[in-house]
Structures are given as structure tokens and as C-alpha cells.
Design a protein around this motif. Structure first.
Motif, mmCIF file in Angstrom:
data_model
loop_
_atom_site.group_PDB
_atom_site.id
_atom_site.type_symbol
_atom_site.label_atom_id
_atom_site.label_comp_id
_atom_site.label_asym_id
_atom_site.label_seq_id
_atom_site.Cartn_x
_atom_site.Cartn_y
_atom_site.Cartn_z
ATOM 1 N N ASN A 10 -9.519 -2.558 -0.505
ATOM 2 C CA ASN A 10 -8.284 -1.844 -0.843
ATOM 3 C C ASN A 10 -8.526 -0.354 -1.068
ATOM 4 O OD1 ASN A 10 -6.604 -4.072 -0.649
ATOM 5 N ND2 ASN A 10 -6.977 -4.693 -2.766
ATOM 6 N N GLU A 11 -9.663 -0.029 -1.664
ATOM 7 C CA GLU A 11 -9.972 1.387 -1.875
ATOM 8 C C GLU A 11 -10.205 2.093 -0.542
ATOM 9 O OE1 GLU A 11 -13.234 4.206 -4.220
ATOM 10 O OE2 GLU A 11 -13.296 2.011 -4.433
ATOM 11 N N TYR A 69 0.847 -1.199 0.000
ATOM 12 C CA TYR A 69 0.000 0.000 0.000
ATOM 13 C C TYR A 69 0.879 1.244 0.000
ATOM 14 C CZ TYR A 69 -3.715 -3.259 1.092
ATOM 15 O OH TYR A 69 -4.609 -4.302 1.033
ATOM 16 N N ASP A 91 -11.592 -5.231 -4.016
ATOM 17 C CA ASP A 91 -11.388 -3.855 -4.485
ATOM 18 C C ASP A 91 -11.970 -2.838 -3.514
ATOM 19 O OD1 ASP A 91 -10.095 -4.824 -6.696
ATOM 20 O OD2 ASP A 91 -11.833 -4.684 -8.025
ATOM 21 N N ARG A 92 -13.109 -3.158 -2.932
ATOM 22 C CA ARG A 92 -13.726 -2.246 -1.949
ATOM 23 C C ARG A 92 -12.825 -2.073 -0.731
ATOM 24 N NH1 ARG A 92 -19.393 -4.188 -0.086
ATOM 25 N NH2 ARG A 92 -18.944 -2.575 1.469
ATOM 26 N N GLU A 149 -6.670 4.862 0.781
ATOM 27 C CA GLU A 149 -6.659 6.310 0.963
ATOM 28 C C GLU A 149 -6.153 6.697 2.344
ATOM 29 O OE1 GLU A 149 -7.176 8.751 -1.183
ATOM 30 O OE2 GLU A 149 -7.288 7.179 -2.715
#
Length: 401
Positions: free
Chosen positions: A292-293, A243, A289-290, A297
């Protein structure tokens, strides 16, 4: 008769004859050399056909050669001559282990196959490493690490999705074959204490690479699932991977529900634990994906060092991603004292990576012996076998040794 090994270590009572080349065989025998065994590396004399093979050869890459062949002795010997063969047989009579990694048919042509050497020394543990096995349709093919990585399935699961197959950054098939072979030799030596007999131990790059697939192979064999590429992310648990932070990257392994809860608390978003679709490991994998998003941030808001301190304090596995030079500067790596000094007669003090095996009654020596020059110990070893200086000189003139 060979003199008794005067080196200390848990394996100092063993003598190993090393006819292996390139990487897999030397990797196996490095364990024995580091642990005190007397290892005699048999090499082709100058003036005789052949020589060092590519990787690990002295002139090709001296650093690699020192790493692979430290703590050994070198004897030059032409096994294609009757006199050279007779000297070799004398060595085998005294040896505990012999290792080779020729193509399977070569050993028979040279007359140094297992059955031939067993007749000379029934207690001998004979070890072979090949590319594809000692028999079968591919047995005579030359083997190479990257070929085994491809055929063994590793390249199909390495790298990012859609980028095509990717070789890993180390010769994993070679190294795995070497380590598996070393384990096999040690098992055979232990069994010999009961039976009094040696045996033939062999492995190959392809089979070793397949064994290293571990759970990825099990997923196909048991569940019928063919894994693909996942890049830096773990195929069966989320969130794991790399990340971006405010000043670089963070390596994260928040595996399981407990770690997920701890991570969410450190990130200041405990509500993610109960968010629909993210409640369990299986749901988070499905909604990768949810996840990691959502956390990606947040990681960008602080530096890598800040996150590492906070996450480790909370018990969440994480770490920096080092280049090799920075890895050696890490305080824990320096505390572990992972390097080993070698005093080379021409290049001075060199460093290689030490064995990661630690033993309470056998502290690791502070200094390793440098890899031998070709034929450096020929005269001494032949004298131990009873050859006179005049006879040794005669054999040298005819490129027997």
C-alpha cells in the motif's frame, strides 16, 4: 371468488396475501408484486388496536413505503374478530401464497398458523420470517436488523481495525432474509407443480445474516480462523481497497497475480512484480503495508478519472466512489435505466429503484402502481368475495374491515 389478476408478468397467475410488516417480509413480496402477481396487503383497520409498524409506514417515511409496497392492493381486516377471520379464510382459499413476519407465537394466538391455514387450502405456500427462528431459546425475542448484524458476526468484520464494531449502511439482515424467503417461496411453488401440495417456508434474520458471511464463515468452520476488521481492504488479497488520488479517491480490486502485473505496468513500476516479499498473493497479504505504501504514493500523482481510464484500458478492476446522488448520474447507471416511475395521485411522478432482474420475454413495465392507501381496495376485494355494499358498510362501522 376473487377475480382473476388482470396484470401481466411472469407471476401474474399467483395471488399473494401479505400480512407482513416492517422490511423483511415486504422485501420478499416486492419481487412477486413487481413480477405481476396479485398481492393483497392485509392491514389493521382504523379504530382497531395496532397499525403500521415503524419502518415503511405511510406517515413515517413515505418514500420508503412507496419503495416497499408498490404494485399492491390494500385490504383492512381485523383478524381478532370472528367475522374478520371468516373473510380472511375466504381469501386463503383463493390464495397461492401467504406471508407473515409476526413473532412465532403470535400466529398461533390469531389462529393463522400453518396447520390452520393448510386445513383450509392444502395448496397454500405459507411463508414466515422471524428474528431468530420459529423455535429455540430466542424464538420469542423481537428481531431487528442491527441486532442480527451484531449477533450474525457482520459487525465484527465491518469497519477499520481498532475502531470497534460497525453496522453496515443498509439493513442487510432484513434484505437478505427477504430475498432468501422469496427464493424459498418460488422453490415451493415449483415443487407444488409436482406434488400438488403447498408447504411452510420460513427463514429468519439471524440465519440469513450468517449465510451472508459466506467465505468469512467458511474460514472459521474449515480453517479455524476468526476474521477481524479490514476496513476497505480485502482480507485475503492485496492490493484492494480505497486509494487517495490527486483529486479524490479510487476503488481498486487488483485480485490475483495477473491483475498485480497489469497494475504494476500501468503504475510504471514493473519491477515491483519481482521485488522480494511481493512475488505472490500470499506474500503481498503478509506485507500489506509495504504494498500500500509503494502504490499509494503513485496514485496521488494523477486524478481519479485519469487512473480509471488507464486501469480499465489495462483490464484492472477499479472505479470511483460515489455519493448516492452522483451514482444515479453515472452514464452506465443511466443506461441501465435502474429507476421506475410511479404516478402518485397526490405527489405526481415519483421514482423508485426497479428490480435488477431482466427477462427476455417479459420486458419490465414502464410504470409501477403506487403503494396503496390503507384500505384502498377493501370494498372491491370484499365485493369479489360476494359481500354486498350494505354488509361491507356494516363491517366498517364495527371496525371489522
Amino acid at each position: 371468488m376473487l377475480n382473476t389478476n388482470n396484470h401481466s408478468g411472469p407471476l401474474s397467475r399467483f395471488t399473494v396475501i401479505d400480512a407482513s410488516r416492517v422490511r423483511a417480509g415486504p422485501t420478499a413480496i416486492r419481487l412477486f408484486a413487481d413480477m405481476g402477481a396479485r398481492v393483497i396487503k392485509v392491514e389493521i383497520p382504523a379504530g382497531a388496536p395496532g397499525g403500521d409498524d415503524m419502518i415503511g409506514a405511510r406517515d413515517h417515511d413515505r418514500a420508503d413505503f412507496e419503495n416497499l409496497h408498490r404494485n399492491k392492493e390494500s385490504l383492512t381486516l381485523n383478524l381478532k374478530t370472528e367475522e374478520g377471520k371468516a373473510i380472511f379464510n375466504d381469501l386463503i382459499r383463493e390464495a397461492d401464497v401467504f406471508i407473515e413476519n409476526y413473532r412465532p407465537d403470535v400466529k398461533y394466538k390469531l389462529g393463522i398458523d400453518y396447520e390452520a391455514l393448510k386445513a383450509i387450502n392444502p395448496r397454500l405456500v405459507y411463508a414466515s420470517i422471524s428474528g431468530f427462528g420459529q423455535d429455540g431459546p430466542y424464538s420469542k425475542r423481537p428481531g431487528f436488523d442491527s441486532i442480527a448484524q451484531g449477533m450474525g458476526g457482520l459487525m465484527s468484520i465491518t469497519g477499520e481495525p481498532g475502531r470497534g464494531p460497525m453496522r453496515v449502511g443498509i439493513p442487510l439482515a432484513d434484505l437478505a432474509a427477504g430475498h432468501f424467503c422469496a427464493q424459498g417461496i418460488l422453490v415451493a411453488l415449483l415443487e407444488r407443480e409436482v406434488s400438488g401440495e403447498g408447504q411452510w417456508v420460513h427463514t429468519n434474520l439471524l440465519e440469513s445474516q450468517i449465510a451472508m458471511l459466506d467465505f468469512q464463515a467458511a474460514k472459521w468452520l474449515i480453517d479455524g480462523h476468526v476474521s477481524g476488521q479490514n476496513g476497505n481492504e480485502h482480507p485475503i488479497t492485496v492490493p484492494t481497497g480505497v486509494y487517495a488520488t490527486r483529486d479524490g479517491y479510487l476503488n481498486l480490486a487488483a485480485i490475483g497475480q495477473t491483475m498485480w502485473i497489469r497494475l504494476c505496468n500501468v503504475l510504471g513500476v514493473p519491477e515491483l512484480v519481482e521485488e522480494p516479499g511481493l512475488e505472490t498473493d500470499a506474500m503481498r497479504v503478509k506485507n500489506r503495508d509495504r504494498v500500500n505504501e509503494a502504490i499509494g504514493e503513485l496514485f496521488r500523482q494523477r486524478t481519479t478519472a485519469e487512473w480509471i481510464d488507464a486501469l480499465n484500458e489495462a483490464g484492472v478492476p477499479c472505479g470511483p466512489i460515489y455519493t448516492i446522488d452522483r451514482m444515479f448520474e453515472d452514464e452506465q447507471v443511466q443506461h441501465l435505466d435502474v429507476t421506475w416511475d410511479i404516478v402518485h395521485p397526490e405527489r405526481g411522478t415519483l421514482e423508485v429503484v426497479n428490480s435488477p432482474i431482466r427477462m427476455s420475454r417479459f420486458p419490465r413495465p414502464e410504470q409501477a402502481r403506487p403503494a396503496p392507501e390503507k384500505g384502498e381496495h377493501t370494498d372491491r376485494i370484499l365485493a369479489e368475495l360476494g359481500l354486498s355494499p350494505a354488509r361491507i358498510n356494516e363491517l366498517k362501522q364495527r371496525h371489522v374491515v
